[in-house]
Scaffold this motif. Sequence first.
Motif, PDB file in Angstrom:
ATOM      1  N   ASP A 484       0.818  -1.218   0.000  1.00 25.63           N
ATOM      2  CA  ASP A 484       0.000   0.000   0.000  1.00 25.63           C
ATOM      3  C   ASP A 484       0.852   1.268   0.000  1.00 25.63           C
ATOM      4  N   HIS A 485       2.155   1.135   0.311  1.00 29.80           N
ATOM      5  CA  HIS A 485       3.040   2.302   0.348  1.00 29.80           C
ATOM      6  C   HIS A 485       3.979   2.369  -0.855  1.00 29.80           C
ATOM      7  N   PHE A 486       4.060   1.297  -1.647  1.00 28.92           N
ATOM      8  CA  PHE A 486       4.935   1.322  -2.814  1.00 28.92           C
ATOM      9  C   PHE A 486       4.523   2.462  -3.745  1.00 28.92           C
ATOM     10  N   ASP A 487       5.506   3.185  -4.283  1.00 27.79           N
ATOM     11  CA  ASP A 487       5.178   4.247  -5.233  1.00 27.79           C
ATOM     12  C   ASP A 487       5.539   3.870  -6.660  1.00 27.79           C
ATOM     13  N   SER A 488       6.123   2.689  -6.851  1.00 29.82           N
ATOM     14  CA  SER A 488       6.370   2.211  -8.204  1.00 29.82           C
ATOM     15  C   SER A 488       5.066   1.686  -8.800  1.00 29.82           C
ATOM     16  N   THR A 489       4.995   1.699 -10.115  1.00 27.39           N
ATOM     17  CA  THR A 489       3.852   1.137 -10.827  1.00 27.39           C
ATOM     18  C   THR A 489       4.245  -0.235 -11.352  1.00 27.39           C
ATOM     19  N   SER A 490       3.489  -1.244 -10.962  1.00 33.61           N
ATOM     20  CA  SER A 490       3.786  -2.611 -11.391  1.00 33.61           C
ATOM     21  C   SER A 490       2.862  -3.008 -12.529  1.00 33.61           C
ATOM     22  N   TYR A 491       3.356  -3.883 -13.405  1.00 36.60           N
ATOM     23  CA  TYR A 491       2.510  -4.363 -14.503  1.00 36.60           C
ATOM     24  C   TYR A 491       2.861  -5.805 -14.824  1.00 36.60           C
ATOM     25  N   PHE A 492       1.924  -6.472 -15.503  1.00 34.64           N
ATOM     26  CA  PHE A 492       2.078  -7.880 -15.851  1.00 34.64           C
ATOM     27  C   PHE A 492       1.808  -8.060 -17.343  1.00 34.64           C
ATOM     28  N   LEU A 493       2.687  -8.795 -18.001  1.00 32.80           N
ATOM     29  CA  LEU A 493       2.544  -9.075 -19.424  1.00 32.80           C
ATOM     30  C   LEU A 493       2.456 -10.575 -19.651  1.00 32.80           C
ATOM     31  N   GLY A 494       1.653 -10.942 -20.630  1.00 29.37           N
ATOM     32  CA  GLY A 494       1.554 -12.341 -21.028  1.00 29.37           C
ATOM     33  C   GLY A 494       1.798 -12.476 -22.517  1.00 29.37           C
ATOM     34  N   LYS A 495       1.909 -13.697 -22.969  1.00 32.57           N
ATOM     35  CA  LYS A 495       2.169 -13.968 -24.384  1.00 32.57           C
ATOM     36  C   LYS A 495       1.242 -15.072 -24.852  1.00 32.57           C
ATOM     37  N   LYS A 496       0.557 -14.817 -25.983  1.00 32.53           N
ATOM     38  CA  LYS A 496      -0.327 -15.812 -26.572  1.00 32.53           C
ATOM     39  C   LYS A 496      -0.310 -15.632 -28.080  1.00 32.53           C
TER      40      LYS A 496
END
Length: 664
Positions: A484-496
């Motif tokens: 809840d305190h992280f200021d980085s933006t995380s993302y998830f990628l997939g491949k199909k």
Amino acid sequence: MKRLIIEWHFSLSDMTISAQKFEHVVIELLPHFLKPNFEARLDALSSKYTSTEVFMIKMEINRRMTPCSKRLDLRGRVPGEVREYELENERCWLDDIALNHYRKRIEFYGGSLTHGLWEELQPKQEKRNVLLKPTQHKAEPTANFSAEYFKSGAGILRKESRYKFFATIELVLPDGCLVHGNTLDISSSGLKIKATAAFDYHVDDEVTIRFPKLDEAEEMPELIEGITYTITQIRDYSYSSHFMTLGLKIVSPSKAIGAVIDNRHRNKKSQKPTEDSNHQIDNIRHRALEKVVVNHTTTLALFLEFGAIRFALMTLMNRGIWDYWHNEKGEQFFSQLLSEGRLQSLQKERELIFYCFCRYKKDQKYYVCASDTELSEQERKHFWSIGINEPSWRILRLRLSAIEKDELKDSPTDMAALSHIVLIQDLTDHDQRDDYQIESPEPEVKTELLNRFSRSLYNSSRISPINPDIQSQFADLLRKISVDHFDSTSYFLGKKDMIYSAHAFVINTHNNFLNQILLEKKKTSNMSLQPLYHDELMRLIKKAAKKNSPPPISHIDFYIAIFPAGKNKVRSAVRTFSEFSSPIDRVNFIINARKMGSFVAVRNTLQPIRRVYDYADNRALSPLLTNSRNQITLLQHEMNSICVFGELTNITQEVLKRYLLGNQ
């Protein structure tokens, strides 16, 4: 005479081409056609155009403003739903886009349907071609970088019954546009609707919903006048790309909505409330992705009890920071970094950049560490030159924030006194060391700096590391607080099928500058990596997604210039660190970006990730297996297709400090 008529005929045949040539002039003059100054404005053109050209311009304006008797019929010509209306005593068939355009432009054209307005209401030819032949001449995409974002820690479970409910509605947007749609389900406080995807919807916008065809509408004027809702969620419609589903939250309780639910559902024993399985599964998915973030982040979270470090949240990727501040005997030296004075500076500044390296004297390890606020510009250049070539050289970004009492609610006794969390990120990149070799100091200056910032004080207080394999309520609460305190933006990628797709973004707030850049303007429940797109990014994504021997972690730094480009629009220029020919080239880019708009530097860290479904909570999934097995199977396939986890960190302050350009 016959010759003259023929010449005139050929001139008329060329008028369409000429009209296109002078389209900008026609557009400029059209608003003045019904005003007294029209002829004067037309005469003023004689200084720029020939009399023939002026005549053609006037003829085209007259044509567009002439009443039109053609029928408006868009049936079979547009992808959305077409409805029958009576406009100007004529039957016509329009979709919501054409209807709203008609309402906005009819006054401009003098209150009647003219040739110009009729043409504006027709679907564009190129759009028709795409609809008729969707698979021809269409390049196959290699990536789709857009996905929904969610705020960490935000639960989405519902506390009230929601009923299936199908009714025709009218949706009035904040700008007055009228959109027709259908309801999908209803509760006392919310509504889920399906509407055309052709309009711009925005989370947090207030909209009005009318129910013109309900039986109860005759007795309840509120249903006709409209009820105010707030848009809380925007999603693609599963069965057609031409529609969206909108989640709405009612602004004020409505007796009319309560009566509709009573009449339609509660009095019918056969009608049961819809299960919350969709929302429960979404919630499970979000919590699983948060677990991935907290177990794979490169950030080290330290939990403080009024100045004393009590706990450290370990992950698979932050151990390098932890090990750096321990000696060979396992003794910790974090007090060198977080002294009382530096904690006070962190409370004031919230973010500090630290430059560190180690030196040995008589087998004794010394930490040489200084923050950006402890050094003048000249001292900073000297300090860099002393330490940059040391293998132990590190650049650390520290952020401090207070832990609120609500976050510690129902916490064990050991946690009750926690007051702050410090997030440490390692921004070191040894390939960029040339940028720091600016000015070597004189021997006496070097000695003074080393003596001033060298420490070798072992702190005997114990910091308890919370390792990833520790599963307890205590550890889970620390993980929840940290994410809840992280200021980085995380993302998830997939491949199909050889296509890379974003699956989700995890953020703490959408108000920070970086997230505003990533936020999609037309679909504000989504974020996209497109503003950061670069061939080098695509190369790293493909490396991380490799099934065999992917690199454990990699990163790329983006330098981004953002410029205004008209009303509510911006454009950006993205360059990587290695694309600049020299530090001077990078400095000039930053200076020009700040003069013309804004500058932001972003570090994009990528790492391979596999079997994300394993992070889902089986205890929460088990009760859903009976009625939602298909949805759970889809969730499993979706999560296990994820192969790349990324983190975006705003490193603008460090870059500006590096080039001595002040603060953002």
